[in-house]
Design a protein around this motif. Sequence first.
Motif, mmCIF file in Angstrom:
data_model
loop_
_atom_site.group_PDB
_atom_site.id
_atom_site.type_symbol
_atom_site.label_atom_id
_atom_site.label_comp_id
_atom_site.label_asym_id
_atom_site.label_seq_id
_atom_site.Cartn_x
_atom_site.Cartn_y
_atom_site.Cartn_z
ATOM 1 N N LEU A 186 25.973 -62.646 22.499
ATOM 2 C CA LEU A 186 25.921 -62.921 23.931
ATOM 3 C C LEU A 186 24.815 -62.094 24.570
ATOM 4 O O LEU A 186 24.770 -60.871 24.397
ATOM 5 C CB LEU A 186 27.265 -62.584 24.565
ATOM 6 C CG LEU A 186 27.413 -62.868 26.061
ATOM 7 C CD1 LEU A 186 27.328 -64.365 26.317
ATOM 8 C CD2 LEU A 186 28.749 -62.324 26.564
ATOM 9 N N TRP A 205 30.222 -65.632 28.589
ATOM 10 C CA TRP A 205 29.897 -66.905 27.946
ATOM 11 C C TRP A 205 29.803 -68.027 28.975
ATOM 12 O O TRP A 205 29.006 -68.944 28.829
ATOM 13 C CB TRP A 205 30.931 -67.244 26.874
ATOM 14 C CG TRP A 205 30.777 -66.387 25.652
ATOM 15 C CD1 TRP A 205 31.592 -65.369 25.239
ATOM 16 C CD2 TRP A 205 29.706 -66.453 24.708
ATOM 17 N NE1 TRP A 205 31.101 -64.812 24.095
ATOM 18 C CE2 TRP A 205 29.940 -65.457 23.733
ATOM 19 C CE3 TRP A 205 28.579 -67.260 24.571
ATOM 20 C CZ2 TRP A 205 29.097 -65.247 22.648
ATOM 21 C CZ3 TRP A 205 27.727 -67.049 23.493
ATOM 22 C CH2 TRP A 205 27.980 -66.058 22.546
ATOM 23 N N ASP A 244 37.010 -67.493 28.034
ATOM 24 C CA ASP A 244 35.586 -67.228 27.855
ATOM 25 C C ASP A 244 35.276 -67.114 26.363
ATOM 26 O O ASP A 244 34.335 -67.697 25.852
ATOM 27 C CB ASP A 244 35.204 -65.930 28.567
ATOM 28 C CG ASP A 244 33.707 -65.842 28.821
ATOM 29 O OD1 ASP A 244 33.179 -66.718 29.537
ATOM 30 O OD2 ASP A 244 33.072 -64.911 28.300
ATOM 31 N N ASP A 245 36.105 -66.354 25.656
ATOM 32 C CA ASP A 245 36.022 -66.201 24.205
ATOM 33 C C ASP A 245 37.398 -65.740 23.735
ATOM 34 O O ASP A 245 38.185 -65.211 24.522
ATOM 35 C CB ASP A 245 34.940 -65.185 23.829
ATOM 36 C CG ASP A 245 34.710 -65.089 22.324
ATOM 37 O OD1 ASP A 245 35.178 -65.982 21.597
ATOM 38 O OD2 ASP A 245 34.060 -64.121 21.889
ATOM 39 N N PHE A 283 38.971 -69.068 15.313
ATOM 40 C CA PHE A 283 38.196 -69.199 16.544
ATOM 41 C C PHE A 283 37.954 -70.658 16.920
ATOM 42 O O PHE A 283 38.004 -71.036 18.091
ATOM 43 C CB PHE A 283 36.859 -68.468 16.361
ATOM 44 C CG PHE A 283 35.799 -68.834 17.372
ATOM 45 C CD1 PHE A 283 35.851 -68.337 18.653
ATOM 46 C CD2 PHE A 283 34.754 -69.682 17.023
ATOM 47 C CE1 PHE A 283 34.879 -68.657 19.587
ATOM 48 C CE2 PHE A 283 33.774 -70.014 17.943
ATOM 49 C CZ PHE A 283 33.835 -69.500 19.228
ATOM 50 N N SER A 327 36.923 -72.549 24.317
ATOM 51 C CA SER A 327 36.279 -71.401 24.973
ATOM 52 C C SER A 327 34.895 -71.804 25.450
ATOM 53 O O SER A 327 34.286 -72.747 24.939
ATOM 54 C CB SER A 327 36.169 -70.209 24.009
ATOM 55 O OG SER A 327 35.253 -70.499 22.968
ATOM 56 N N LYS A 345 32.384 -70.018 24.895
ATOM 57 C CA LYS A 345 31.496 -69.695 23.777
ATOM 58 C C LYS A 345 31.260 -70.927 22.912
ATOM 59 O O LYS A 345 30.136 -71.200 22.489
ATOM 60 C CB LYS A 345 32.082 -68.554 22.942
ATOM 61 C CG LYS A 345 31.201 -68.170 21.763
ATOM 62 C CD LYS A 345 31.796 -67.011 20.970
ATOM 63 C CE LYS A 345 30.897 -66.652 19.788
ATOM 64 N NZ LYS A 345 31.441 -65.495 19.008
ATOM 65 N N ARG A 346 32.312 -71.669 22.646
ATOM 66 C CA ARG A 346 32.172 -72.879 21.824
ATOM 67 C C ARG A 346 31.294 -73.910 22.531
ATOM 68 O O ARG A 346 30.552 -74.642 21.897
ATOM 69 C CB ARG A 346 33.546 -73.459 21.491
ATOM 70 C CG ARG A 346 34.336 -72.600 20.522
ATOM 71 C CD ARG A 346 35.711 -73.165 20.275
ATOM 72 N NE ARG A 346 35.651 -74.421 19.557
ATOM 73 C CZ ARG A 346 36.700 -75.226 19.386
ATOM 74 N NH1 ARG A 346 37.880 -74.911 19.916
ATOM 75 N NH2 ARG A 346 36.580 -76.354 18.712
#
Length: 438
Positions: free
Chosen positions: A302, A308, A386-387, A393, A398, A400-401
């Motif tokens: 990040l 994210w 967010d994450d 995971f 999220s 992030k994804r």
Amino acid sequence: MADKLHININVYQALQKRLAYIFAEFENIYVAFSGGKDSGVLLELTLHYMREQGITRKIGVMHMDYEAQYDMTTQYVTRVMTGNADLITPYWLCMPMSVPCTTSMHQSAWIPWNPDEKNIWVRPMPNHPSVINIDNHNFDFYQPGMIDYNLQEKFIHWYQQQQGGGSTVALVGIRTQESLNRFTAIVHKTKSWKGHIWTTATGKNNCAAYPLYDWDVEDIWTANAKFGFDYNKLYDLMYYAGLKPHDMRVASPFLGAAQETLNLYRIIEPHTWGRVLGRVNGANFTAIYGASKAMAFKNISLPKGHTWKSYLDFLLATLPEDTRNKYLEKFNSSINYWTEKGGALPKETADELRAIDAPAEYLGEPRRQQKYTGEMEFVKFSEYPDDMPINDFKSVPSYKRMCICILKNDYACKYMGFGLTRLDMQRRKAALEKYKNL
């Protein structure tokens, strides 16, 4: 009688039982042949079975040609489509169709064999009597710019009609070892043909069958070696280049499956690479960064000062408007689903979320009738994550994804769990308008 698990036989013996059933059950049979290792072995084993059993009726072999490919793939396809004339009727499809494109941020699809772009085709139109193209086809279902998956799905009904009706099966060489998505798509009973879990009913009196669904990649190469089958010699060069058997792909260079190995084009076939560069925007960038952090195939970091979500906003701002809106449609759908409705997660994943006090409600066992392979729990997030620092995971939504999807040029958002989609109606309408006068 429905298929039963074969405990005391190997995958080759199980395949023989499936082929015996297929030839006894179906009047019309064809193999969907891609030019890759799995469909190639499936075709070879089917022909081997026919010769051993003295079966003389012909089967069809359907190959969808995506124009942009290695010369070695073209050579292999040509050998297959021009050989075994005593047992096969080839259908070599070179049709303009919309195909997902993951190498460019400016176009989410491209049209192989587009007659308006003939001057930049990666290779000339194949010259063989079995070639079906825009000038000679008799597909009553074809619409200019139609999606490749639609064309593939419609072909089985067309083939059935061409054979005068009767029960029809398309043999498809995909294996569940390749991905969980393939496993869940193949192994089911509700959509199967008469309860056989390695089949999928596709319409009235026809279905798709996956006789190699339980094979491993090692089984594929064992069959090639044991029987001396012909195969795409591109795999030899990939092996010499250091790729492991599980990582070898011969897909069209602009598809997501080929991103990590796109750089091999300029090493193995530089003359082909030069034409690929001029065909679709972004090929060179993807070739350079396709297996790097820039394309998110490794762990990404990040940027300092960002969450994210804020990094996602930054990435979206860099995209063309049409591309940005396409991603936003998917992202908003995911946000609404997980914060308003909720979804099923593996029980161990839900327990991990509890342990880190994730902002979520835990609603017990899923209430839907869908069958799951393990114990599941229904989870609804009060705010979109967010994450999530958990082991699985990829099973949890999220921001992030979402960032990873953009960095991978993953227009279908498969990384977020979305299935392969049809191109939106606006793109389809534009394609129809463009090609309506052909």
